[in-house]
Write a protein that holds these residues in place. Sequence first.
Motif, mmCIF file in Angstrom:
data_model
loop_
_atom_site.group_PDB
_atom_site.id
_atom_site.type_symbol
_atom_site.label_atom_id
_atom_site.label_comp_id
_atom_site.label_asym_id
_atom_site.label_seq_id
_atom_site.Cartn_x
_atom_site.Cartn_y
_atom_site.Cartn_z
ATOM 1 N N SER A 1 0.879 -1.185 0.000
ATOM 2 C CA SER A 1 0.000 0.000 0.000
ATOM 3 C C SER A 1 0.901 1.215 0.000
ATOM 4 O O SER A 1 1.925 1.231 0.685
ATOM 5 N N MET A 2 0.550 2.232 -0.817
ATOM 6 C CA MET A 2 1.404 3.410 -0.946
ATOM 7 C C MET A 2 0.576 4.670 -0.741
ATOM 8 O O MET A 2 -0.597 4.740 -1.143
ATOM 9 N N HIS A 3 1.206 5.663 -0.126
ATOM 10 C CA HIS A 3 0.550 6.950 0.095
ATOM 11 C C HIS A 3 1.448 8.048 -0.458
ATOM 12 O O HIS A 3 2.610 8.164 -0.057
ATOM 13 N N GLY A 4 0.908 8.829 -1.377
ATOM 14 C CA GLY A 4 1.695 9.901 -1.975
ATOM 15 C C GLY A 4 2.655 9.366 -3.022
ATOM 16 O O GLY A 4 2.831 8.158 -3.181
ATOM 17 N N GLU B 1 7.919 12.539 -2.159
ATOM 18 C CA GLU B 1 7.157 13.634 -1.558
ATOM 19 C C GLU B 1 7.227 13.559 -0.044
ATOM 20 O O GLU B 1 7.397 12.464 0.524
ATOM 21 N N PRO B 2 7.070 14.702 0.658
ATOM 22 C CA PRO B 2 7.268 14.743 2.114
ATOM 23 C C PRO B 2 6.407 13.757 2.895
ATOM 24 O O PRO B 2 6.863 13.160 3.854
ATOM 25 N N ASP B 3 5.168 13.572 2.501
ATOM 26 C CA ASP B 3 4.274 12.723 3.292
ATOM 27 C C ASP B 3 4.119 11.318 2.717
ATOM 28 O O ASP B 3 3.198 10.590 3.096
ATOM 29 N N SER B 4 4.977 10.954 1.799
ATOM 30 C CA SER B 4 4.823 9.635 1.169
ATOM 31 C C SER B 4 5.295 8.518 2.096
ATOM 32 O O SER B 4 6.208 8.698 2.895
ATOM 33 N N TRP B 5 4.636 7.385 1.975
ATOM 34 C CA TRP B 5 5.044 6.213 2.731
ATOM 35 C C TRP B 5 4.598 4.944 2.007
ATOM 36 O O TRP B 5 3.737 4.981 1.119
ATOM 37 N N VAL C 1 6.858 2.543 6.273
ATOM 38 C CA VAL C 1 8.115 3.278 6.303
ATOM 39 C C VAL C 1 7.969 4.492 5.400
ATOM 40 O O VAL C 1 7.421 4.403 4.291
ATOM 41 N N ASP C 2 8.426 5.697 5.884
ATOM 42 C CA ASP C 2 8.293 6.896 5.056
ATOM 43 C C ASP C 2 9.572 7.141 4.275
ATOM 44 O O ASP C 2 10.524 6.355 4.338
ATOM 45 N N ARG C 3 9.595 8.223 3.543
ATOM 46 C CA ARG C 3 10.723 8.486 2.635
ATOM 47 C C ARG C 3 12.026 8.701 3.387
ATOM 48 O O ARG C 3 13.105 8.517 2.848
ATOM 49 N N ASP C 4 11.951 9.137 4.669
ATOM 50 C CA ASP C 4 13.160 9.343 5.467
ATOM 51 C C ASP C 4 13.605 8.082 6.207
ATOM 52 O O ASP C 4 14.549 8.118 6.981
#
Length: 780
Positions: free
Chosen positions: A667-670, A674-678, A698-701
């Motif tokens: 499942s992906m968000h954004g 992008e800053p809020d992607s995970w 897990v987010d992009r960071d």
Amino acid sequence: MDESSLAAAGFHAAPTWSTLAGLSGKGLVFFAIACFVASALLSATKKEPARLRLAIRLFALGSLSIAGSMVCLGALFVGDQFEYEYVASHSWKASAVAYKIAAIWSGQQGSFMLWAVASALFGILALRSTGVYKRAYIAIYASFLASLSAILAFESPFAILQKMVIGGAVYLPLDGMGLAPSLQNYWVVIHPPIIFLGFGSLTVPFAYSLSAMLTGDVRSWANQVRPWALTGMTLLGLGLVLGGQWAYETQGWGGFWAWDPVENVSLVPWLLMAALVHGLMVQVTRSKWHWANLLLGGAPFLLFVYGTFLTRSGYLDKFSVHSFAQMDRSALWILLGVVGTAFGGFIGVWIARGRKLASSLPVETAESRSPRESAFQAGALLLALLALSVAVGMSVPFLLGLLGKDAKVVDEPLYHDVVVWFFVPILVLMSGAPFLSWRSMEWKELSRLSWFVLGIAILIESAIIFALHNSDWPNVTDGASRITFPAGISVPRTPWVLTLTFFAALAVAGNSWRAAELFRRSKLGTGGLVTHVGVALTLAGLILSRGLEQKQQVLVMDGTPGTALGYTVRFDRLTSNPAADPGNKAVFSISRPDGSRSAEALCSYFLTPGAVGDEVFTSPSIQRYGSHDLYLALESPQANLWDQPEEFMLGETKSGSGVAISFLGLSMHGKSGEPDSWVGAKLKVVEDGKEYFGEPKVDRDGKQDTPAVSPSLKATISGFNPETGSIKLQMPYVHTLYPLLLFYKPLTALIWIGIFVMTVGGFMAAAARARTQREAQAST
């Protein structure tokens, strides 16, 4: 680093006394070599009383020198003088004084020194009674001690850490490495000195036997050597069973004996010493077996020296928990020379002179072979053949290596298949031989005694069965378990184990009854019978505790108990930090489901620095009861389900430790970057028959959201591949998982009782023979 930098870092120059102790210890080794060589030469040359007296003094002086060297080494250990490589490798400041002393023999060099000191001690003690053999005895014994001392000259425990020699001065390291975790146990203080006293005693019958052949008197030595043979056999037997107790309390596999090649190096001489003791009895009583006893006198020492070579040469490094690091090359060549010279010299003399000398002696009785002599002959032969079988087994890695094949050890089941053929007849002989006469005997009388002993044995066996069925054993035993023999033959385990136990009971009954008959006549004279009782009790305990043991794995974590063998096991607490405290314990409670028979089990658990990260060390907890031991062994605690992250393809399911994890999809968000992607992983977990769902993210960071996906597991995303839809997952436990093995060990108390009885009996027999010898000397 210069001197000022070293001082600023807390390093100080080694004290003067430490330097003197090291130089003295090393110098005493070389002085001992000179004394032993001179003693051997003086005793082997002209037969002048003055030369012999000087040889004796030099022998004693060499023995004191090697003992003094060990005292110097002990002072360095107790004083924390870590500038010495051997001290730094086996001790540290936090050790108790007892462990600092025990560290002396915890490594290669110190164990050779302990062997030399023990051998010298027995050499001195036995020297007084050598009589006509004294000159040859000193020459042989001193030559061997010179060789051991020469090994210590090259394999020296007094070598300085070269990295601590700076600007011509020796600096003291801040601390040492400490004892290996498996040695941090009270048995390290007790077991090695006892077993090495046994090893040291082996030189006495070897030197006596060879002296008898060289002097031409192959009769008198039998009476003179008997007390020393009995003492050595007793010490070896005690050392063997105490070593088994050490393994039982630390190794965590639930047993006392695993047929480890190095364990067998100790077992073989003990079996041969037992054969010698019985052979000497026939020689003294019937004036027979002279040639066989001459061989048996040297065989225990020869096989032990050979076993020492196997242990110290590196051939057994991969196959034994006891093996030492490889020796200094020069020291190894000396040891190999000792093996070759001892074997070649002894066997050569035995073939060239032993048979001729033995056959020239008249037999002092005209009677045919008596029942007791026949029993002793059969027993000694069985013991010797058993020793030979074990010696072949322990040599397999070495022999395969010589043939250029991959080395491997003989498995435990194969040893059991071989040993059982010796076990039963030996116990039958042990039970019946005490009732046999040195003269002819009517079968009617023997039959009457046999039925009486058989009845007592049946009562003992009935008591054992009663004890088993009135304990927890019937509630945990697996009645369908079977033992498989070669050719596909299998038998039910419980009847087979009880059958073997019956033969041990037969030996206990026969020897106890005979000892009671003879006790009023000669208390010390019953020592051999008491020893037989102890050996039989020990064997019965080993058979029952191993053959009827029950075990089951159980996984527990904080708040999640487990069940095994009808017991509930709960994790309670850690007593301290396992990464910082070697004394840390993992505390568990063990109880019946109704809460009865609750006990607290403390398993050692700590971390030690290893070549690659920290290494986990654990040891078991043992709850001792009259009828059984409850033995809880802790395996390495686990923070994660898998050692490394596992890659899942879409729809794939993987299992581990009774849990099944299925990857249902990403499942992906954004948008990526992008800053809020995970990214999330939809998971299904089946645990204890129930389904659970979760979604780690897990987010992009790289920030993780690691939810609990089941009562025991969390999930972490270690990586993913959008193109293939695959993902890498690690599954941390919610709480640390403690894998445990719970053993039910019936009637282990028999082993402790047997050890005590066997030791008392052995020393009683040795004292009786020593008294007889003194009385004989006083009357001449």
